[in-house]
Design a protein around this motif. Structure first.
Motif, PDB file in Angstrom:
ATOM      1  N   LYS A  30      27.934 -27.727   9.465  1.00  0.00           N
ATOM      2  CA  LYS A  30      26.715 -27.726  10.258  1.00  0.00           C
ATOM      3  C   LYS A  30      26.744 -26.509  11.164  1.00  0.00           C
ATOM      4  CE  LYS A  30      28.259 -30.298  14.346  1.00  0.00           C
ATOM      5  NZ  LYS A  30      27.997 -31.434  15.259  1.00  0.00           N
ATOM      6  N   CYS A  85      31.990 -34.098  13.659  1.00  0.00           N
ATOM      7  CA  CYS A  85      31.886 -33.741  12.244  1.00  0.00           C
ATOM      8  C   CYS A  85      30.702 -34.466  11.617  1.00  0.00           C
ATOM      9  CB  CYS A  85      33.167 -34.130  11.499  1.00  0.00           C
ATOM     10  SG  CYS A  85      34.633 -33.210  11.981  1.00  0.00           S
ATOM     11  N   PRO A  86      29.904 -33.773  10.814  1.00  0.00           N
ATOM     12  CA  PRO A  86      28.816 -34.454  10.110  1.00  0.00           C
ATOM     13  C   PRO A  86      29.376 -35.477   9.127  1.00  0.00           C
ATOM     14  CG  PRO A  86      28.555 -32.062  10.041  1.00  0.00           C
ATOM     15  CD  PRO A  86      29.938 -32.332  10.541  1.00  0.00           C
ATOM     16  N   SER A  87      28.597 -36.492   8.823  1.00  0.00           N
ATOM     17  CA  SER A  87      29.030 -37.508   7.874  1.00  0.00           C
ATOM     18  C   SER A  87      28.920 -36.988   6.449  1.00  0.00           C
ATOM     19  CB  SER A  87      28.181 -38.771   8.023  1.00  0.00           C
ATOM     20  OG  SER A  87      26.851 -38.519   7.605  1.00  0.00           O
ATOM     21  N   SER A  90      25.468 -36.298   4.904  1.00  0.00           N
ATOM     22  CA  SER A  90      24.640 -35.170   5.342  1.00  0.00           C
ATOM     23  C   SER A  90      24.473 -34.132   4.249  1.00  0.00           C
ATOM     24  CB  SER A  90      25.242 -34.523   6.601  1.00  0.00           C
ATOM     25  OG  SER A  90      26.518 -33.991   6.318  1.00  0.00           O
ATOM     26  N   LYS A  98      20.718 -42.387   6.417  1.00  0.00           N
ATOM     27  CA  LYS A  98      20.665 -41.853   7.777  1.00  0.00           C
ATOM     28  C   LYS A  98      19.231 -41.881   8.286  1.00  0.00           C
ATOM     29  CE  LYS A  98      20.326 -37.096   6.065  1.00  0.00           C
ATOM     30  NZ  LYS A  98      20.838 -35.733   6.173  1.00  0.00           N
TER      31      LYS A  98
END
Length: 413
Positions: A30, A85-87, A90, A98
């Protein structure tokens, strides 16, 4: 192959005492992720001695070698790193896992108010240390000493665990403060902050013009002076010939606390991505870094004006990551420290902790504190104004105070 969320961050401690701890991050990418990770590591009081990372724009792999105190809570650090941290979803096509356009809710701000029967050297630092251990983030502070020697402290704080609204969490906080302050603590209360927090957060509308012109100048001086100007020069070179798709920026400079955070914060604010980068700090305190960069549109940085602007900003952030001055405030002495605020609205971690630690080490008592944010030269700054108690005269000179605070903040002690 799917990676379990908890495996996105792996922490491997060194086998021998003194060896660095290895932190591996393997997760979706990200914008600004490296900055967010570096900020968490800095918040835990750790220093990054080596780093290596790469990304294809969707998935990233980053490795940090860190050193710090033996009391580091590694499990908690992992939890906080995972939170930025992005999942996994994502980067998947399963969008229904989401919520759409969900923005994080701002944390509730609480007022911690307590009275102490007397002041003592290091009181404010002791309180700050307790709050940091409890993961309570200090947003604003108002400290004052009455003529009879009593101390009233107002701390506007948020809770990383989002539990401060519960009776159990409030009792835990008050209990920890009692353990540190002992019989000096007269009373202690915690309540949800009201509209007064907004007024307090703006800070005093007045900053001495002589101070602002010097502290917040966007131009680098021609010679070394007081403040946070590093004695060693910074070398920044830009090369667009080595890589067909990336701009290489090479940096050589003196190490300081949070250096990698300062660099990645600057790139994040400029919306510049780091597809590949490596960082190394040797035992002599010198750093070298290779950063392969692209703009938000995925292209190299070829515009000379953009290159010069980026290099100038990086050089300023490396030479003067924080601003410091010791000045007269009427008949009294005032310590001013300022740090730039991220465009996301977050300030630099542990600044107030380091200031109070330095003053405690110098046996310099604090009479009052104001923390506020100011827009200066189109940038937002978090400004700490500490009025020093000169009842019997300062125990050390102003130059010693400036030097001592600077060393702690920069990690040069």
């Amino acid at each position: 192959m799917e990676i379990l969320y908890e495996d996105a961050v792996v922490i491997s401690q060194g086998e021998k005492p003194g060896e660095p701890t290895l932190i591996t991050v393997n997760c979706p990418d990200k914008a600004g992720l490296c900055c967010d990770l570096c900020r968490v590591i800095l918040l835990f009081g750790l220093s990054i001695c080596k780093g290596d990372g790469q990304t294809d724009g969707k998935w990233c792999y980053i490795v940090f070698w860190v050193v710090g105190k033996p009391s580091t809570r590694w499990n908690l650090l992992k939890q906080r790193l995972l939170e930025v941290c992005p999942s996994y979803f994502s980067t998947s096509e399963i969008d229904y896992y989401k919520p759409e356009n969900q923005q994080p809710r701002p944390p509730d701000v609480f007022l911690l108010m307590f009275w102490c029967s007397c002041d003592y050297e290091g009181l404010l630092h002791d309180v700050t240390e307790v709050l940091c251990e409890l993961e309570l983030t200090i947003k604003r502070v108002k400290v004052s000493t009455t003529p009879d020697g009593r101390v009233m402290d107002l701390f506007y704080i948020t809770d990383t665990r989002e539990l401060l609204g519960t009776k159990m969490r409030q009792e835990e906080t008050i209990h920890c403060l009692k353990n540190v302050l002992g019989k000096a603590l007269i009373s202690c209360e915690i309540e949800l902050a009201g509209p007064e927090f907004t007024a307090c957060s703006q800070g005093s509308s007045f900053l001495p013009s002589a101070i602002t012109e010097d502290m917040f100048s966007l131009e680098l001086p021609n010679k070394h002076r007081s403040g946070f100007l590093a004695p060693n020069p910074v070398s920044i070179t830009v090369d667009n010939g080595l890589s067909p798709s990336h701009t290489l920026v090479q940096i050589f400079c003196k190490d300081h606390k949070g250096l990698l955070y300062d660099i990645t914060r600057t790139l994040k604010d400029y919306n510049i991505q780091i597809p590949y980068g490596r960082f190394f700090a040797n035992r002599k305190g010198n750093c070298e870094m290779d950063l392969f960069l692209i703009q938000a549109d995925g292209k190299k940085i070829v515009d000379p004006n953009k290159q010069n602007a980026l290099c100038s900003r990086l050089r300023m952030e490396l030479l003067r990551p924080l601003r410091l001055a010791v000045a007269s405030r009427g008949p009294d002495t005032e310590l001013l420290v300022a740090n730039p605020v991220e465009l996301s609205g977050r300030g630099r971690p542990l600044v107030f902790y380091d200031i109070t630690l330095a003053l405690k080490n110098l046996n310099t008592p604090i009479f009052s504190v104001e923390i506020g944010r100011h827009m200066i030269h189109d940038r937002e700054w978090e400004v700490y104004r500490i009025l020093l108690d000169e009842g019997d005269g300062l125990p050390v000179s102003r130059n010693k105070i400036e030097e001592g605070v600077r060393k702690i903040l920069m990690g040069w002690e």
